[in-house]
Every structure is written in C-alpha cells, then in structure tokens.
Design an enzyme around this catalytic site. Structure first.
Site, PDB file in Angstrom:
ATOM      1  CB  VAL A 112      17.991  21.937  33.146  1.00  0.00           C
ATOM      2  CG1 VAL A 112      17.218  21.387  32.511  1.00  0.00           C
ATOM      3  CG2 VAL A 112      19.541  22.869  31.957  1.00  0.00           C
TER       4      VAL A 112
ATOM      5  CG  HIS B 233      19.723  17.646  35.039  1.00  0.00           C
ATOM      6  ND1 HIS B 233      18.668  18.372  35.977  1.00  0.00           N
ATOM      7  CD2 HIS B 233      21.077  18.144  35.562  1.00  0.00           C
ATOM      8  CE1 HIS B 233      19.811  20.001  35.974  1.00  0.00           C
ATOM      9  NE2 HIS B 233      21.686  19.817  36.116  1.00  0.00           N
TER      10      HIS B 233
ATOM     11  CG  HIS C  61      25.717  16.870  36.883  1.00  0.00           C
ATOM     12  ND1 HIS C  61      26.079  18.366  35.551  1.00  0.00           N
ATOM     13  CD2 HIS C  61      24.630  18.284  37.483  1.00  0.00           C
ATOM     14  CE1 HIS C  61      24.953  19.044  35.828  1.00  0.00           C
ATOM     15  NE2 HIS C  61      24.585  19.545  36.896  1.00  0.00           N
TER      16      HIS C  61
HETATM   17  P1  5GP Z   1      22.788  22.568  36.050  1.00  0.00           P
HETATM   18  O1  5GP Z   1      23.374  23.204  36.726  1.00  0.00           O
HETATM   19  O2  5GP Z   1      20.934  22.840  35.809  1.00  0.00           O
HETATM   20  O3  5GP Z   1      22.826  21.655  37.211  1.00  0.00           O
HETATM   21  O4  5GP Z   1      22.685  21.601  35.037  1.00  0.00           O
HETATM   22  C1  5GP Z   1      22.428  21.716  33.389  1.00  0.00           C
HETATM   23  C2  5GP Z   1      23.634  20.652  32.136  1.00  0.00           C
HETATM   24  O5  5GP Z   1      22.834  21.005  31.943  1.00  0.00           O
HETATM   25  C3  5GP Z   1      24.248  22.046  32.552  1.00  0.00           C
HETATM   26  O6  5GP Z   1      26.211  20.787  32.572  1.00  0.00           O
HETATM   27  C4  5GP Z   1      24.700  22.158  30.036  1.00  0.00           C
HETATM   28  O7  5GP Z   1      25.858  21.883  29.753  1.00  0.00           O
HETATM   29  C5  5GP Z   1      23.645  21.213  30.534  1.00  0.00           C
HETATM   30  N1  5GP Z   1      22.969  21.300  29.375  1.00  0.00           N
HETATM   31  C6  5GP Z   1      22.150  22.265  28.959  1.00  0.00           C
HETATM   32  N2  5GP Z   1      21.392  22.499  27.624  1.00  0.00           N
HETATM   33  C7  5GP Z   1      21.682  20.957  27.010  1.00  0.00           C
HETATM   34  C8  5GP Z   1      20.992  20.654  26.536  1.00  0.00           C
HETATM   35  O8  5GP Z   1      20.086  21.459  25.071  1.00  0.00           O
HETATM   36  N3  5GP Z   1      22.074  18.898  25.863  1.00  0.00           N
HETATM   37  C9  5GP Z   1      22.680  18.618  26.560  1.00  0.00           C
HETATM   38  N4  5GP Z   1      23.768  17.440  26.432  1.00  0.00           N
HETATM   39  N5  5GP Z   1      22.824  19.545  27.845  1.00  0.00           N
HETATM   40  C10 5GP Z   1      22.778  20.755  28.551  1.00  0.00           C
END
Ligand code: 5GP
Ligand code: ZN
Length: 109
Positions: free
Chosen positions: A91, A95, A97
């Site tokens: 995404v 953000h 985690h």
């Molecule tokens: P990335 O891989 O970009 O660091 O992590 C994206 C995170 O966003 C993933 O852990 C995924 O589960 C979370 N995520 C994706 N779409 C949504 C959503 O619509 N709502 C929530 N609460 N989390 C999301």
C-alpha cells in the site's frame, strides 16, 4: 484515491485504536501477531522515503501514545515501515506496522 486515504475519509470502515488531527491508528485487516496495527499520517505520502522529517517527529509521539493505548508500551513491540519494491510495500501510503502483544521474533535471513 489510495486505500488508506479512503480509510481516512471514512469511505472504507476501520477498527480505530487512536486518532488525532494528523494521524490514525487502526487494526490491520490481516493481523500477523496478537497486536498488529497500522499507524498512518492522514496526509498522503507515498512512503517513508518521501516523508518530511517534521511529520516523522510528530508521528513518534503519536506512535508512543498508541503503544500505551494498546498496553504494549512496557512489554515492547516492533515498528516497521516497508518502502518500495524491495521493501515489500503493497500500500503506497506511508504506514508503520506496530506488532507485539507476544514476542515477535528476531529478524533472520
Ligand atoms: P505493506 O505490505 O504495504 O507494508 O502492508 C500493507 C498492510 O495493509 C497489510 O498488512 C494489509 O493487511 C493491510 N491492509 C490492506 N488493505 C487494508 C484495509 O482495507 N484495511 C486494513 N485495516 N488493513 C489493510
Ligand atoms: Zn493515501
């Protein structure tokens, strides 16, 4: 509009932990640990690499409050931000985690 901007605007529901004028903390839809939340600025920045340092300064204080709210400030936690392709970012809205609530394990190769 990106998925997290839609969450900020209330177009996609979320389970909010804490919110202020500039930041939002909500539960990850697919938690990988007992506690797994995401901390985002309401303003859209593509990743950490494009984020002004003053935003990070305020995000620090907000993240510390989130850890307290989640009752993991003393037990500890890991804060991770994935950046770009090699970082595994899916995404493209900055953000962090925040994972914990149990030992999260070592970073191993
Ligand atoms: P990335 O891989 O970009 O660091 O992590 C994206 C995170 O966003 C993933 O852990 C995924 O589960 C979370 N995520 C994706 N779409 C949504 C959503 O619509 N709502 C929530 N609460 N989390 C999301
Ligand atoms: Zn966005």
């Amino acid at each position: 509009m990106c998925i997290f901007c839609q969450i900020v605007e209330g177009k996609i529901p979320n389970k909010t932990v804490l919110e202020d004028e500039n930041f939002l903390c909500f539960h990850d839809i697919n938690p990988t640990r007992k506690v797994h939340v995401l901390i985002i600025p309401k303003e859209h920045y593509k990743s950490f690499q494009e984020t002004p340092s003053n935003i990070m300064c305020d995000l620090t204080a907000f993240a510390q409050k989130c850890a307290k709210e989640l009752n993991i400030d003393e037990s500890g936690y890991r804060l991770i931000t994935n950046i770009g392709d090699d970082g595994g970012q899916e995404v493209h809205h900055l953000h962090f985690h925040m994972i914990g609530g149990e030992p999260v394990g070592r970073l191993v190769r």
